[in-house]
Design an enzyme around this catalytic site. Structure first.
Site, short mmCIF file in Angstrom:
data_model
loop_
_atom_site.label_atom_id
_atom_site.label_comp_id
_atom_site.label_asym_id
_atom_site.label_seq_id
_atom_site.Cartn_x
_atom_site.Cartn_y
_atom_site.Cartn_z
N LYS A 121 36.94 27.16 28.10
CA LYS A 121 36.13 27.35 26.89
C LYS A 121 36.33 28.76 26.35
O LYS A 121 36.57 28.94 25.15
CB LYS A 121 34.65 27.15 27.20
CG LYS A 121 33.71 27.70 26.12
CD LYS A 121 32.26 27.50 26.44
CE LYS A 121 31.65 28.69 27.10
NZ LYS A 121 31.31 29.86 26.27
N ARG A 150 22.74 41.56 23.37
CA ARG A 150 24.20 41.47 23.39
C ARG A 150 24.76 42.19 22.17
O ARG A 150 25.15 41.60 21.18
CB ARG A 150 24.63 40.00 23.45
CG ARG A 150 24.12 39.31 24.70
CD ARG A 150 24.61 37.91 24.84
NE ARG A 150 26.02 37.86 25.20
CZ ARG A 150 26.66 36.70 25.36
NH1 ARG A 150 26.03 35.57 25.12
NH2 ARG A 150 27.93 36.68 25.70
N ARG A 159 27.95 22.43 25.52
CA ARG A 159 28.69 23.48 24.81
C ARG A 159 29.94 23.89 25.58
O ARG A 159 30.94 24.28 24.99
CB ARG A 159 27.81 24.72 24.63
CG ARG A 159 26.75 24.59 23.57
CD ARG A 159 26.10 25.92 23.31
NE ARG A 159 27.12 26.92 23.01
CZ ARG A 159 26.85 28.23 22.91
NH1 ARG A 159 25.62 28.66 23.08
NH2 ARG A 159 27.80 29.09 22.63
N CYS A 204 20.96 35.77 22.52
CA CYS A 204 21.25 34.74 23.50
C CYS A 204 20.25 34.94 24.64
O CYS A 204 19.59 35.95 24.74
CB CYS A 204 22.69 34.93 23.99
SG CYS A 204 23.15 33.77 25.22
N ASP A 217 29.05 34.53 35.03
CA ASP A 217 28.81 33.14 34.62
C ASP A 217 28.62 32.22 35.83
O ASP A 217 28.14 31.10 35.68
CB ASP A 217 29.97 32.62 33.77
CG ASP A 217 30.01 33.32 32.43
OD1 ASP A 217 31.05 33.24 31.75
OD2 ASP A 217 29.02 33.97 32.07
C1 EPZ Z 1 31.97 36.87 27.39
O1 EPZ Z 1 30.89 37.21 26.54
C2 EPZ Z 1 31.80 35.41 27.73
N1 EPZ Z 1 31.83 34.61 26.50
C3 EPZ Z 1 30.49 35.17 28.45
O2 EPZ Z 1 30.47 33.80 28.85
C4 EPZ Z 1 30.47 36.03 29.71
O3 EPZ Z 1 29.21 35.88 30.34
C5 EPZ Z 1 30.67 37.51 29.33
O4 EPZ Z 1 31.91 37.64 28.60
C6 EPZ Z 1 30.76 38.40 30.55
O5 EPZ Z 1 31.77 37.95 31.41
C7 EPZ Z 1 33.02 34.34 25.93
O6 EPZ Z 1 34.07 34.71 26.43
C8 EPZ Z 1 32.98 33.52 24.68
P1 EPZ Z 1 30.99 41.12 27.04
P2 EPZ Z 1 30.95 38.62 25.73
O7 EPZ Z 1 31.25 41.69 25.70
O8 EPZ Z 1 32.35 38.90 25.36
C9 EPZ Z 1 27.86 44.71 26.81
C10 EPZ Z 1 29.59 31.65 29.00
O9 EPZ Z 1 28.64 31.19 29.64
N2 EPZ Z 1 28.43 45.00 25.49
O10 EPZ Z 1 32.07 41.15 28.08
O11 EPZ Z 1 29.90 38.59 24.69
C11 EPZ Z 1 27.11 43.38 26.84
O12 EPZ Z 1 25.77 43.57 26.39
C12 EPZ Z 1 29.44 32.96 28.29
O13 EPZ Z 1 30.73 31.12 28.91
C13 EPZ Z 1 28.02 46.14 24.81
O14 EPZ Z 1 27.16 46.89 25.28
O15 EPZ Z 1 30.50 39.61 26.89
C14 EPZ Z 1 27.17 43.00 28.30
O16 EPZ Z 1 26.15 43.68 29.00
C15 EPZ Z 1 28.04 33.52 28.46
N3 EPZ Z 1 28.56 46.41 23.59
C16 EPZ Z 1 28.54 43.56 28.74
O17 EPZ Z 1 28.93 44.51 27.74
C17 EPZ Z 1 29.51 45.60 23.02
O18 EPZ Z 1 29.98 45.90 21.90
C18 EPZ Z 1 29.63 42.50 28.84
O19 EPZ Z 1 29.65 41.79 27.62
C19 EPZ Z 1 29.92 44.44 23.73
C20 EPZ Z 1 29.38 44.17 24.96
#
Ligand code: EPZ
Length: 429
Positions: A22, A122, A397, A117, A305
């Site tokens: 996904k 996020r 989803r 979310c 995850d």
């Molecule tokens: C990806 O989300 C995945 N989604 C999530 O999977 C997964 O949980 C997450 O990565 C962490 O592994 C997809 O790939 C579509 P991040 P993403 O940016 O990219 C902080 C699922 O169940 N952050 O790696 O949104 C953020 O708050 C979903 O499949 C900032 O602070 O996650 C978090 O604490 C849920 N500023 C950490 O980084 C930013 O600009 C990691 O978030 C971006 C992120």
């Protein structure tokens, strides 16, 4: 709202074919608009998030021809709009990848601010910091992010936080920027590597994906490409943990074992027998599970995850296990639902203390996101008695044919529509 009726005391055993990822698919689909030529994608999971992404692409003017259930041809040459519609974007956070791909194609993008979310705040500050460094002007008002750049110029960008989303979005924009971009402190997830391979197949020049530093030399034009989505390591890990949790024996097929090393190592620590072959992994439960600590980290660490299903497994290991959620601030919504089933769990900030060993008991429970939903179904399968798991739309989803795959492994699970559910509960005996 739909629910699953789940029979407890169920051991899951058999083979399950893992679908395409996904989290790779929701990056590859928006990335396709970077070219005007035809693109062929296969091994796409048939899940709600992919269908929503296809709707967005068609709304933007991309013509799409389905080639069977898990493949499609895209013709992005007819793309006419740069603003994906709010009513579709709000359904899934990954729509924000259109910021990077539309910026690369047109030098302009208008994307609604992604919804929140149930995993806590996020932010997308790292995405915006990177776009700005590449020369984009950014305006945020009325819930809309408007990005524009006469010309994207390569830059040296250091991410403050390891972010999959920011890494992917900035790779998309930098692929078309003039000159070299260096991205540091990037995410190393397999989904990032899969996207880099797809972009390079379209003519991009990206090196280092999967390491801490990605170097991108921008190109002016992209060609079409054929690409197969990598297997979903989170789906595979979910079934591996389910095998150990339900006292069963499951072989996950069509996987890349390298992507699952953290889960394999943790299952062995907990006492399960894990046999790894080139494209499949077998997990066999044992009677005595060992309490163990789980700390989530970006890849190659234990994935956040799989923290919810990991917690469910640890409720079956007699003794104290400690879980530390290092990626998200608020990823413990499943704890209250597990406590309704008798789980002994105490959350303090990022830490959850799991006192395992007592069998869970079936109960009405509710999913809050797709991974907690999958975890609650595993809990319902291993519990004593039946359970009703509500809000299973979350699971649809990201898990293709989840109940069919579980039934094939021996689960007694029935999907019911909430109104039927209400009828069932209000019909006098
Ligand atoms: C990806 O989300 C995945 N989604 C999530 O999977 C997964 O949980 C997450 O990565 C962490 O592994 C997809 O790939 C579509 P991040 P993403 O940016 O990219 C902080 C699922 O169940 N952050 O790696 O949104 C953020 O708050 C979903 O499949 C900032 O602070 O996650 C978090 O604490 C849920 N500023 C950490 O980084 C930013 O600009 C990691 O978030 C971006 C992120």
């Amino acid at each position: 709202m739909e629910s699953f009726n789940v029979k407890g005391n169920t051991r899951l055993s058999g083979r399950v074919k893992i679908s395409g990822s996904k989290n790779a698919a929701v990056a590859l689909l928006p990335a396709a608009v970077i070219t005007e030529d035809n693109v062929y994608l296969e091994n796409l999971p048939d899940i709600t998030d992919v269908r929503t992404m296809i709707e967005i692409l068609e709304n933007l003017g991309v013509s799409i021809r389905r080639r069977g259930r898990n493949a499609l041809d895209l013709t992005p040459g007819k793309l006419s709009k740069i603003a994906p519609p709010y009513e579709l974007v709000k359904k899934m956070r990954a729509s924000y990848y259109f910021m990077g791909s539309l910026l690369a194609r047109f030098g302009r993008a208008e994307v609604p601010i992604p919804g929140g979310c149930d995993l806590g705040p996020r932010p997308i500050d790292q995405h915006l910091k990177g776009f700005s460094a590449l020369g984009a002007d950014i305006n945020i008002e009325h819930g809309m992010i408007t990005l524009s750049a006469d010309k994207l110029i390569g830059a040296h960008i250091y991410l403050d936080v390891v972010s999959i989303g920011a890494t992917i979005n900035l790779m998309l924009a930098a692929a078309a920027a003039e000159g070299r971009t260096v991205l540091e402190n990037v995410a190393k997830e397999p989904e990032v590597v899969d996207l880099a391979n797809f972009l390079n197949a379209m003519g991009a020049s990206i090196r280092g994906a999967g390491t801490d530093v990605i170097r991108i030399d921008g190109v002016k034009k992209f060609s079409g490409a054929n690409h197969a989505v990598i297997p979903d390591r989170i789906e595979a890990g979910t079934f591996m943990l389910a095998a150990a949790s339900t006292g069963g024996n499951i072989t996950v097929e069509d996987v890349i074992p390298k992507h699952l090393e953290a889960i394999t190592a943790k299952l062995r620590e907990i006492g399960a027998r894990v046999k790894v072959e080139p494209e499949r992994i077998n997990v066999e439960a044992v009677d005595h599970l060992v309490p163990t600590d789980i700390k989530t980290f970006p890849y190659p660490g234990f994935p956040t995850d799989l923290q919810p299903p990991g917690m469910v497994l640890l409720t079956a290991a007699r003794g104290l296990s400690v879980i530390t959620e290092n990626v998200f601030d608020g990823r413990y919504n499943h704890v209250d639902e597990l406590k309704r089933m008798g789980a002994q769990i105490k959350v303090e900030g990022r830490t959850a203390l799991v006192e395992g060993g007592n069998q869970l008991s079936g109960a009405p429970i509710e999913a809050t996101d797709l991974r907690s939903g999958a975890a609650l179904i595993i809990a319902a399968l291993m519990a004593d008695g039946d359970s009703q798991v509500r809000a299973v739309e979350h699971i649809d989803r990201g898990y293709e044919n989840f109940e069919q795959k579980l039934i094939h492994l021996g689960a007694l699970i029935q999907r019911i529509n909430e109104k039927d559910y209400d009828q069932l509960s209000c019909n006098p005996e």
